[in-house]
Design an enzyme around this catalytic site. Structure first.
Site, PDB file in Angstrom:
ATOM      1  N   HIS A  48       7.921  38.942   6.005  1.00 57.93           N
ATOM      2  CA  HIS A  48       6.774  39.698   5.383  1.00 57.93           C
ATOM      3  C   HIS A  48       5.491  39.043   5.383  1.00 57.93           C
ATOM      4  CE1 HIS A  48      10.285  41.406   3.213  1.00 57.93           C
ATOM      5  NE2 HIS A  48      10.700  40.134   2.713  1.00 57.93           N
ATOM      6  N   ARG A  76      12.891  51.560   4.860  1.00 54.79           N
ATOM      7  CA  ARG A  76      13.330  50.588   3.935  1.00 54.79           C
ATOM      8  C   ARG A  76      13.905  51.343   2.560  1.00 54.79           C
ATOM      9  NH1 ARG A  76      11.524  44.590   1.160  1.00 54.79           N
ATOM     10  NH2 ARG A  76      13.847  43.622   1.625  1.00 54.79           N
ATOM     11  N   TYR A 103      17.903  47.532   0.999  1.00 55.31           N
ATOM     12  CA  TYR A 103      17.504  46.677   0.092  1.00 55.31           C
ATOM     13  C   TYR A 103      18.317  46.671  -1.080  1.00 55.31           C
ATOM     14  CZ  TYR A 103      14.841  43.217  -2.610  1.00 55.31           C
ATOM     15  OH  TYR A 103      14.553  42.139  -3.556  1.00 55.31           O
ATOM     16  N   ASP A 156      13.586  36.087   6.562  1.00 52.33           N
ATOM     17  CA  ASP A 156      13.174  36.263   5.250  1.00 52.33           C
ATOM     18  C   ASP A 156      11.624  35.662   4.912  1.00 52.33           C
ATOM     19  OD1 ASP A 156      13.216  37.797   2.816  1.00 52.33           O
ATOM     20  OD2 ASP A 156      14.485  36.258   1.945  1.00 52.33           O
ATOM     21  N   ASN A 198       9.746  30.411  -2.613  1.00 53.17           N
ATOM     22  CA  ASN A 198       9.742  29.131  -2.276  1.00 53.17           C
ATOM     23  C   ASN A 198       9.225  28.897  -0.951  1.00 53.17           C
ATOM     24  OD1 ASN A 198      10.073  26.444  -1.712  1.00 53.17           O
ATOM     25  ND2 ASN A 198      12.506  26.428  -1.458  1.00 53.17           N
TER      26      ASN A 198
END
Length: 291
Positions: free
Chosen positions: A34, A123, A158, A248, A254
């Protein structure tokens, strides 16, 4: 219960990621990342703070790790506004492809525009639809397949593992190519069992299913990454030709996570070089780059 709001952390510098422990195959593809950039409208009440994760930062990571190709996936943060996705794909060029989210009533012209810039899949956010009756979810899946089919696209789910479990009888007979994100998302903490995972493997063995080796830290969020090794090995043992790998990135929330550490899990899950080539190059080519 509403998901907990998350505060994202800054991205670690590309050169601090661990290098691959094996030779990356030619044409290696990261099939799940992303990006987030200022100036694009987000959904009302997003689930996390605006991440520091630009196209340039991501490309520095791929250069460091040895990825030649990549697939940009529309995040929930931007909903069905694919403006950044379109702009980013144009900036990166032909080595990138995209996975878009669309409105049910999206026009053919909108889908043709997405196809022209490199989108190759829709998606389906089944987290947002998890409370729907199963019949309504399957009708939605079939409707999206009808939109994807004329363009040679596939579907990407997803999806909470509980919904994956409930959909398995339908997916076993679903005759359209699809990918399930994040290793099936079968979290033990959500009540998913080894028997549920065994049924997922059965669906993978036949039909049209693919599974994305992404987000292992989402499958077992409170455990070391080694906890998911049996899942990764079982998937590779079942159908290495039906698996793809995704970083990812930027690993929300994080940003300090080591992308190279995640890539190196494949050394243990898929020790055979031919299997890694299937996962990193051959199956992504078939799904994203053959048209």
């Amino acid at each position: 219960m509403a998901p907990e709001f998350a505060h994202t952390t800054p991205m670690r510098p590309a050169e601090t990621n661990t290098r691959p422990r094996y030779a990356m195959p030619p044409g290696a593809c990261d099939t799940h990342f992303h990006v987030f950039e200022p100036g694009y409208p987000c959904v009302p009440n997003p689930l996390y703070t605006f991440p520091e994760a630009t196209v340039e930062q991501y490309l520095a990571v791929t250069d460091w790790l040895g990825f030649e190709r990549m697939v940009l996936v529309q995040p929930t943060y931007y909903g069905t506004d694919n403006s950044l996705l379109i702009d980013a794909l144009k900036r990166i060029g032909p080595r990138a492809r995209g996975v878009a989210r669309i409105e049910d009533a999206a026009s053919d012209e909108e889908l043709d525009q997405l196809d022209a810039v490199g989108v190759r899949a829709i998606r389906l956010d089944l987290f947002a639809r998890a409370a729907w009756p199963l019949e309504q979810i399957t009708a939605y899946i079939e409707a999206m397949a009808a939109r994807a089919e004329p363009r040679g696209w596939h579907l990407q789910f997803y999806t909470p593992g509980t919904v994956v479990r409930d959909l398995l009888p339908f997916l076993a007979g679903f005759e359209y190519p699809f990918v399930i994100d994040h290793m099936g998302y079968m979290k033990a903490s959500d009540g998913l069992t080894p028997e549920d995972f065994a049924r997922l493997l059965e669906v993978l063995l036949g039909g049209y299913a693919h599974i994305k080796l992404s987000g292992p830290y989402r499958v077992a969020p409170d455990a070391p990454l080694a906890k998911v090794e049996p899942i990764g090995k079982a998937l590779v043992s079942a159908r290495p030709d039906r698996l793809i790998w995704g970083s990812d990135w930027p690993h929300l929330p994080n940003g300090q996570r080591d992308t190279g550490e995640l890539l190196n899990l494949l050394a243990d899950w898929a020790p055979d070089e031919a299997d890694r080539r299937r996962i990193l190059t051959e199956t992504p080519t078939r799904l994203f780059f053959e048209h």
